[in-house]
Write a protein that holds these residues in place. Structure first.
Motif, short mmCIF file in Angstrom:
data_model
loop_
_atom_site.label_atom_id
_atom_site.label_comp_id
_atom_site.label_asym_id
_atom_site.label_seq_id
_atom_site.Cartn_x
_atom_site.Cartn_y
_atom_site.Cartn_z
N GLU A 112 0.85 -1.19 -0.09
CA GLU A 112 -0.13 0.05 0.03
C GLU A 112 1.02 1.40 0.05
OE1 GLU A 112 -2.50 -0.42 3.47
OE2 GLU A 112 -3.52 -2.14 2.67
N ARG A 113 1.92 1.19 0.79
CA ARG A 113 2.75 2.53 0.87
C ARG A 113 3.47 2.42 -0.25
NH1 ARG A 113 3.60 7.43 1.89
NH2 ARG A 113 5.81 7.81 2.32
N ALA A 114 4.07 1.59 -1.01
CA ALA A 114 4.89 1.63 -2.46
C ALA A 114 3.76 2.31 -3.27
CB ALA A 114 5.30 0.31 -2.77
N ALA A 115 2.75 1.75 -3.40
CA ALA A 115 1.68 2.56 -4.28
C ALA A 115 1.63 3.87 -4.07
CB ALA A 115 0.28 1.63 -4.23
N ALA A 116 1.49 4.07 -2.93
CA ALA A 116 1.00 5.69 -2.47
C ALA A 116 2.45 6.57 -2.85
CB ALA A 116 0.89 5.82 -1.06
N ILE A 117 3.45 6.15 -2.77
CA ILE A 117 4.71 6.73 -3.20
C ILE A 117 4.69 6.76 -4.59
CG2 ILE A 117 7.34 6.74 -3.30
CD1 ILE A 117 7.23 5.38 -0.53
N ALA A 118 4.41 5.85 -5.45
CA ALA A 118 4.35 5.98 -6.96
C ALA A 118 3.18 6.84 -7.56
CB ALA A 118 4.02 4.54 -7.64
N ARG A 119 2.26 6.91 -6.52
CA ARG A 119 1.19 7.99 -7.14
C ARG A 119 1.50 9.59 -6.82
NH1 ARG A 119 -2.10 4.20 -4.83
NH2 ARG A 119 -2.32 5.39 -2.84
N ARG A 120 2.22 9.44 -5.59
CA ARG A 120 2.86 10.94 -5.22
C ARG A 120 3.86 11.56 -6.13
NH1 ARG A 120 6.14 10.85 0.20
NH2 ARG A 120 7.69 10.18 -1.53
N ASP A 121 4.67 10.69 -6.17
CA ASP A 121 5.92 11.07 -7.11
C ASP A 121 5.88 10.91 -8.58
OD1 ASP A 121 6.91 11.74 -4.62
OD2 ASP A 121 8.14 9.98 -4.44
N GLY A 122 4.66 10.42 -9.04
CA GLY A 122 4.47 10.13 -10.60
C GLY A 122 5.66 9.12 -10.82
N ILE A 123 6.04 8.14 -10.30
CA ILE A 123 7.22 7.18 -10.69
C ILE A 123 6.64 5.76 -11.10
CG2 ILE A 123 9.00 8.48 -9.77
CD1 ILE A 123 8.94 6.58 -7.30
N ARG A 124 7.47 4.96 -11.55
CA ARG A 124 6.99 3.60 -11.87
C ARG A 124 6.86 2.55 -10.52
NH1 ARG A 124 8.14 -0.79 -15.44
NH2 ARG A 124 6.88 -2.69 -14.63
N LEU A 125 5.74 2.11 -10.52
CA LEU A 125 5.88 1.32 -9.34
C LEU A 125 5.95 -0.15 -9.91
CD1 LEU A 125 4.64 0.21 -6.68
CD2 LEU A 125 2.37 0.21 -7.50
N VAL A 126 6.75 -1.11 -9.32
CA VAL A 126 6.90 -2.55 -9.71
C VAL A 126 6.04 -3.52 -8.79
CG1 VAL A 126 8.63 -4.28 -10.09
CG2 VAL A 126 9.29 -2.14 -10.55
N GLU A 127 5.15 -3.88 -9.29
CA GLU A 127 4.47 -4.94 -8.58
C GLU A 127 4.70 -6.33 -8.75
OE1 GLU A 127 0.34 -3.91 -7.14
OE2 GLU A 127 0.22 -2.80 -8.89
N ASP A 128 5.49 -6.92 -8.10
CA ASP A 128 5.65 -8.29 -8.29
C ASP A 128 4.34 -9.14 -8.58
OD1 ASP A 128 7.92 -10.39 -8.51
OD2 ASP A 128 7.98 -10.74 -6.49
N SER A 129 4.78 -10.06 -9.68
CA SER A 129 3.76 -11.09 -10.07
C SER A 129 2.69 -10.42 -10.72
CB SER A 129 3.18 -11.68 -8.73
OG SER A 129 4.18 -12.30 -8.03
N LEU A 130 2.46 -9.12 -10.63
CA LEU A 130 1.57 -8.28 -11.62
C LEU A 130 2.09 -7.87 -12.92
CD1 LEU A 130 -1.27 -7.30 -12.24
CD2 LEU A 130 -1.09 -5.38 -10.55
N ASP A 131 3.17 -7.18 -12.50
CA ASP A 131 4.07 -6.70 -13.78
C ASP A 131 4.73 -7.60 -14.64
OD1 ASP A 131 3.25 -4.20 -12.40
OD2 ASP A 131 5.49 -3.43 -12.44
N ILE A 132 4.56 -7.57 -15.91
CA ILE A 132 4.88 -8.45 -16.88
C ILE A 132 6.25 -8.88 -16.74
CG2 ILE A 132 5.14 -6.67 -18.86
CD1 ILE A 132 3.65 -10.46 -18.91
N GLU A 133 7.12 -7.78 -16.41
CA GLU A 133 8.59 -8.28 -16.48
C GLU A 133 8.80 -9.13 -15.46
OE1 GLU A 133 8.35 -3.71 -17.51
OE2 GLU A 133 7.20 -5.01 -16.39
N THR A 134 8.25 -8.90 -14.32
CA THR A 134 8.44 -10.17 -13.13
C THR A 134 8.09 -11.37 -13.70
OG1 THR A 134 6.53 -9.45 -12.05
CG2 THR A 134 8.24 -8.15 -11.43
N CYS A 135 6.96 -11.66 -14.39
CA CYS A 135 6.98 -12.93 -14.94
C CYS A 135 7.62 -13.45 -16.04
CB CYS A 135 5.26 -12.81 -15.28
SG CYS A 135 4.33 -12.40 -13.87
N GLU A 136 8.09 -12.43 -16.74
CA GLU A 136 8.87 -12.63 -18.00
C GLU A 136 10.08 -13.11 -17.51
OE1 GLU A 136 7.05 -9.76 -21.60
OE2 GLU A 136 8.94 -9.12 -20.19
N GLY A 137 10.66 -12.65 -16.48
CA GLY A 137 12.15 -13.09 -15.74
C GLY A 137 11.80 -14.42 -15.38
N ALA A 138 10.99 -14.69 -14.87
CA ALA A 138 10.63 -16.16 -14.31
C ALA A 138 10.45 -17.08 -15.20
CB ALA A 138 9.51 -16.16 -13.22
#
Length: 306
Positions: A112-138
């Protein structure tokens, strides 16, 4: 350095487990887990687009991997973690140059806190398992498994958020469809396994397991949908079996592993009849462990059933 990890038959384990066992070793790299297979994709794509900052929530391994990948590309990496996370993992995140923010509560609070930081600062949030790169890596682990000379009947995969299971599972089902994909989770953190069996998201109020890397409480719906497509089964194992698996990997394979990495061996210990006569691959997914706790676990009394 994160690809083409060792895959080998570990005959020393087989008399106690009653089946042929191969190990896919994902720990002999700078972050001692498979997570950098995905964070290397994340960081390289961000750098190509000129992005300078990224944030994630982590129980420890993803944070280390993102810090390592980001440091080499000049990214400003923030990792949010529970202040109760494994100290060794937190110290390594700091040592790799990431900004570490600790929150009260568990990993879900960190998400929850990481998502809030991403929204506040307008930066990329990496969500493990949801973001395609984490699954592509696996998924590259799955490619290496099916490209190996040795055929296998079953692959046992630690189940937490689901990136490892879905990434490997999609490849195995597409390229080696006769192989069974079985996910393994601790009895003390059963949310994703219960969700898989019921076909809908099931959350839990708490998680109580030494396997901190898979101790989630709130499965992501889209990840569960993916898991339902590729997993043949999802099983829960006792804490005593996880500890026994860690000890067996130390005694018979010379491997120091974190609890999550021993889930596959724990599943073999708990259901020898099911796997008898099969060739089973277990993915040893991480070795970032608190040394004092590891010594307590591996020096404990007799193994279950001995």
């Amino acid at each position: 350095m994160f690809l083409d990890t060792p895959l080998y038959r570990c005959e020393a384990l087989e008399p106690d487990l009653g089946c042929a066992v191969s190990i896919k070793l994902e720990t002999a790299n700078p972050v001692r887990s498979f997570k950098a297979r995905g964070t290397e994709l994340v960081a390289s794509r961000l750098a190509e687009r000129g992005s300078r900052a990224v944030v994630c929530a982590s129980a420890g391994n993803l944070g280390q991997a993102l810090a390592w990948s980001g440091r080499g590309r000049g990214l400003d990496v923030t990792v949010v973690a529970s202040r109760f996370a494994t100290v060794a993992k937190l110290e390594r995140i700091r040592a790799l140059g990431a900004r570490l923010e600790l929150v009260d509560g568990d990993h879900e609070r960190a998400r929850e806190r990481a998502a809030a930081i991403a929204r506040r600062d307008g930066i990329r949030l990496v969500e493990d398992s949801l973001d395609i790169e984490t699954c592509e890596g696996a998924a590259t682990i799955g490619l290496e498994l099916v490209d190996s000379a040795a055929s296998f009947d079953t692959v046992l995969i630690a189940l937490g958020g689901g990136a490892l299971a879905t990434g490997v599972g999609h490849v195995v089902k597409a390229m080696a469809p006769r192989a069974e994909v079985i996910c393994v989770q601790p009895l003390g953190a059963p949310a994703m396994t219960r969700s898989w069996h019921r076909g809908r998201v099931v959350t839990t109020d708490s998680a109580d397991t030494i396997a901190d890397g898979v101790a989630g409480r709130c499965p992501i719906p889209a990840v569960l949908d993916d898991l339902l497509l590729v997993a043949d089964d999802a099983v829960l194992v006792e804490e005593a079996s996880i500890i026994a698996g860690m000890r067996m990997l130390l005694d018979h394979a010379g491997l120091v592993v974190e609890p999550s990495a021993a889930l596959g061996v724990a599943a073999l210990l708990e259901d020898r009849d099911r796997f008898a006569g099969r060739h089973v691959v277990t993915i040893v997914c991480g070795s970032n462990v608190d040394v004092d706790a590891y010594h307590r676990w591996t020096r404990a009394g007799p193994l279950p059933g001995s």
